[in-house]
Design an enzyme around this catalytic site. Structure first.
Site, PDB file in Angstrom:
ATOM      1  N   ASP A 196     -29.818 -28.538  44.016  1.00 27.63           N
ATOM      2  CA  ASP A 196     -31.176 -28.826  44.500  1.00 27.63           C
ATOM      3  C   ASP A 196     -31.043 -29.326  45.939  1.00 27.63           C
ATOM      4  O   ASP A 196     -30.352 -30.309  46.205  1.00 27.63           O
ATOM      5  CB  ASP A 196     -31.822 -29.890  43.607  1.00 27.63           C
ATOM      6  CG  ASP A 196     -33.301 -30.124  43.937  1.00 27.63           C
ATOM      7  OD1 ASP A 196     -34.079 -30.301  43.006  1.00 27.63           O
ATOM      8  OD2 ASP A 196     -33.659 -30.141  45.140  1.00 27.63           O
ATOM      9  N   ASP A 208     -35.803 -24.012  46.364  1.00 25.51           N
ATOM     10  CA  ASP A 208     -34.672 -24.879  46.731  1.00 25.51           C
ATOM     11  C   ASP A 208     -33.774 -25.272  45.555  1.00 25.51           C
ATOM     12  O   ASP A 208     -33.012 -26.222  45.648  1.00 25.51           O
ATOM     13  CB  ASP A 208     -35.163 -26.112  47.506  1.00 25.51           C
ATOM     14  CG  ASP A 208     -35.463 -27.311  46.619  1.00 25.51           C
ATOM     15  OD1 ASP A 208     -35.959 -27.108  45.507  1.00 25.51           O
ATOM     16  OD2 ASP A 208     -35.182 -28.441  47.052  1.00 25.51           O
ATOM     17  N   GLU A 209     -33.861 -24.508  44.466  1.00 24.81           N
ATOM     18  CA  GLU A 209     -33.073 -24.864  43.274  1.00 24.81           C
ATOM     19  C   GLU A 209     -32.469 -23.645  42.613  1.00 24.81           C
ATOM     20  O   GLU A 209     -33.101 -22.594  42.564  1.00 24.81           O
ATOM     21  CB  GLU A 209     -34.007 -25.456  42.216  1.00 24.81           C
ATOM     22  CG  GLU A 209     -34.287 -26.907  42.340  1.00 24.81           C
ATOM     23  CD  GLU A 209     -35.301 -27.310  41.285  1.00 24.81           C
ATOM     24  OE1 GLU A 209     -34.947 -27.299  40.096  1.00 24.81           O
ATOM     25  OE2 GLU A 209     -36.438 -27.593  41.670  1.00 24.81           O
TER      26      GLU A 209
HETATM   27  P1  TTP Z   1     -38.158 -30.733  45.688  1.00 23.33           P
HETATM   28  O1  TTP Z   1     -36.766 -30.299  45.419  1.00 23.33           O
HETATM   29  O2  TTP Z   1     -38.927 -31.351  44.574  1.00 23.33           O
HETATM   30  O3  TTP Z   1     -38.207 -31.774  46.877  1.00 23.33           O
HETATM   31  P2  TTP Z   1     -37.318 -31.879  48.177  1.00 23.33           P
HETATM   32  O4  TTP Z   1     -36.275 -30.836  48.229  1.00 23.33           O
HETATM   33  O5  TTP Z   1     -38.232 -31.928  49.367  1.00 23.33           O
HETATM   34  O6  TTP Z   1     -36.671 -33.313  48.042  1.00 23.33           O
HETATM   35  P3  TTP Z   1     -35.492 -33.809  47.091  1.00 23.33           P
HETATM   36  O7  TTP Z   1     -34.407 -34.258  48.003  1.00 23.33           O
HETATM   37  O8  TTP Z   1     -36.076 -34.917  46.295  1.00 23.33           O
HETATM   38  O9  TTP Z   1     -35.086 -32.633  46.243  1.00 23.33           O
HETATM   39  O10 TTP Z   1     -39.017 -29.510  46.200  1.00 23.33           O
HETATM   40  C1  TTP Z   1     -38.482 -28.514  47.056  1.00 23.33           C
HETATM   41  C2  TTP Z   1     -39.510 -28.092  48.075  1.00 23.33           C
HETATM   42  O11 TTP Z   1     -40.703 -27.662  47.445  1.00 23.33           O
HETATM   43  C3  TTP Z   1     -39.914 -29.232  48.985  1.00 23.33           C
HETATM   44  O12 TTP Z   1     -39.062 -29.356  50.125  1.00 23.33           O
HETATM   45  C4  TTP Z   1     -41.327 -28.868  49.348  1.00 23.33           C
HETATM   46  C5  TTP Z   1     -41.835 -28.073  48.179  1.00 23.33           C
HETATM   47  N1  TTP Z   1     -42.748 -28.868  47.339  1.00 23.33           N
HETATM   48  C6  TTP Z   1     -44.135 -28.712  47.503  1.00 23.33           C
HETATM   49  O13 TTP Z   1     -44.587 -27.909  48.320  1.00 23.33           O
HETATM   50  N2  TTP Z   1     -44.957 -29.462  46.719  1.00 23.33           N
HETATM   51  C7  TTP Z   1     -44.517 -30.375  45.811  1.00 23.33           C
HETATM   52  O14 TTP Z   1     -45.320 -31.042  45.136  1.00 23.33           O
HETATM   53  C8  TTP Z   1     -43.076 -30.535  45.648  1.00 23.33           C
HETATM   54  C9  TTP Z   1     -42.542 -31.523  44.658  1.00 23.33           C
HETATM   55  C10 TTP Z   1     -42.265 -29.761  46.433  1.00 23.33           C
HETATM   56 MG    MG Z   2     -35.041 -30.467  46.537  1.00 21.42          MG
END
Ligand code: TTP
Ligand code: MG
Length: 348
Positions: A6, A104-105
């Site tokens: 992630d 992103d996963e």
């Molecule tokens: P996430 O992996 O949930 O968040 P992140 O990568 O920004 O942070 P973390 O380090 O906690 O993993 O989500 C991935 C991407 O998806 C994030 O960069 C932006 C998008 N996203 C949205 O557009 N809306 C949302 O509600 C969430 C949770 C994420």
């Molecule tokens: Mg993330």
């Protein structure tokens, strides 16, 4: 073992990468709705999170928490998708089996030297100018939980014999896949912790949730879960159903076809795919299978599936007129579709 990667503060890190001048400042990525006056936070970098600015927060609230140096930028999915592809292509050098689950996963299988490989992957991601957190565990849901454990730039492995300790003491809502509603329902029957879920009486769970969900909850509490990866190289998605009655009637079959299309498009959307080929599958009362297919421009529209399938059906009925028993649809030549993440900020 299954690994889950992630990306950390993904959209925000991507923006820092191409705008080095904003590095070190709180960065907020926004989905604007009307002009630039309203909208929601897509994500924020860790500095902005320290100010309390988080995903899905209304922009008005984020602005109140922001400091003077806080940078607000609009989302740019095309750019993030490009970076996402670069990360996935790193994974391909280490794992033959990758299931991408969002922009992103991804889950991927690591058979040997898991730790070394994960470290190497992280190093390569750092060279891209981004950071990723990786979890390695006996199954998917544990790997996902592990990747969240030491964010950012974290690496957490979990061996089979550590699973019980890892889960015990946690709230049920911390189990990946157990949402707020399920947690509430569990609380109604006095179950708040994973430990009590593990020991819970099966029949009480079945009464509350039904057989299949009860089993899946119990399995999660025991740390059991799926290890099968739906590789993103999946070739096709199909759905087939037995019609209400056997028929040669074109209008009736079309009606059944619409139901199939609705179910199919749900799967396609869930997998975040678009397709370049539509196929019709018809099984007649002699159990003979008839198929027809047609290539098209990249599409993700259910309307397009139906229009093409109906023409294929008309052709089949005109030429062979079989009595149809089961009718199905298939889409193939799959490609990744635009990310749906921007919708998630509005709770969809
Ligand atoms: P996430 O992996 O949930 O968040 P992140 O990568 O920004 O942070 P973390 O380090 O906690 O993993 O989500 C991935 C991407 O998806 C994030 O960069 C932006 C998008 N996203 C949205 O557009 N809306 C949302 O509600 C969430 C949770 C994420
Ligand atoms: Mg993330």
């Amino acid at each position: 073992m299954i690994a889950h990667i992630d990306m950390d503060a993904f959209f925000a890190k991507c923006e820092e990468l191409r705008n080095p001048e904003i590095k070190g400042k709180p960065v907020v990525i926004c989905v604007y709705t009307r002009g630039k006056t309203s909208g929601a936070v897509s994500t924020s970098n860790y500095r902005a999170r320290e100010l309390g600015i988080e995903s899905a927060m209304p922009l008005s609230e984020a602005r109140k928490k922001a400091t003077d140096e806080t940078v607000f930028l609009p989302v740019d999915h095309d750019y993030y998708r490009q970076k996402s592809k670069e990360v996935i292509s790193i994974l391909r050098d280490f794992s033959p089996e990758i299931q991408k689950t969002s922009i992103d996963e991804a889950y991927f299988r690591l058979e040997t030297e898991q730790l070394e490989k994960a470290e190497e992957i992280q190093e390569k991601v750092r060279k891209l100018g981004l950071t990723a957190s990786i979890g390695i565990a006996p199954n998917k849901f544990l790997a996902k939980m592990c990747s969240e454990e030491d964010k950012p730039d974290g690496l957490r492995t979990l061996e089979e014999d550590e699973v019980e300790d890892f889960l015990s003491g946690r709230e049920v809502g911390e189990l990946h896949g157990v949402g707020d509603r399920t947690s509430e329902k569990l609380e109604e029957i006095g179950i708040e912790k994973v430990d009590s879920l593990r020991k819970a009486n099966a029949s009480i769970l079945v009464e509350k949730f039904g057989r299949s969900k009860a089993a899946s909850l119990k399995n999660r509490a025991l740390g059991k879960g799926s290890t099968s990866l739906e590789s993103d190289r999946q070739k096709q998605i199909s759905k087939i159903k037995t019609m209400g009655r056997n028929s040669k009637n074109l209008e009736y079959i079309k009606m059944e076809l619409e139901k199939v299309a609705d179910l199919l498009i749900e799967r396609v959307e869930r997998k975040n795919k678009a397709f370049q080929k539509v196929g019709l599958i018809a099984i007649d009362t002699d159990l003979e299978t008839h198929t027809r297919s047609r290539s098209l421009k990249t599409s993700d529209s259910v309307q397009e599936i139906l229009e093409n399938a109906e023409e294929l059906l008309e052709d089949l009925m005109e030429k062979q007129s079989p009595e149809i028993r089961r009718i199905g649809l298939r889409v193939s030549k799959l490609v990744d579709r635009e990310s749906q993440t921007s919708l998630r900020v509005f709770g969809n």
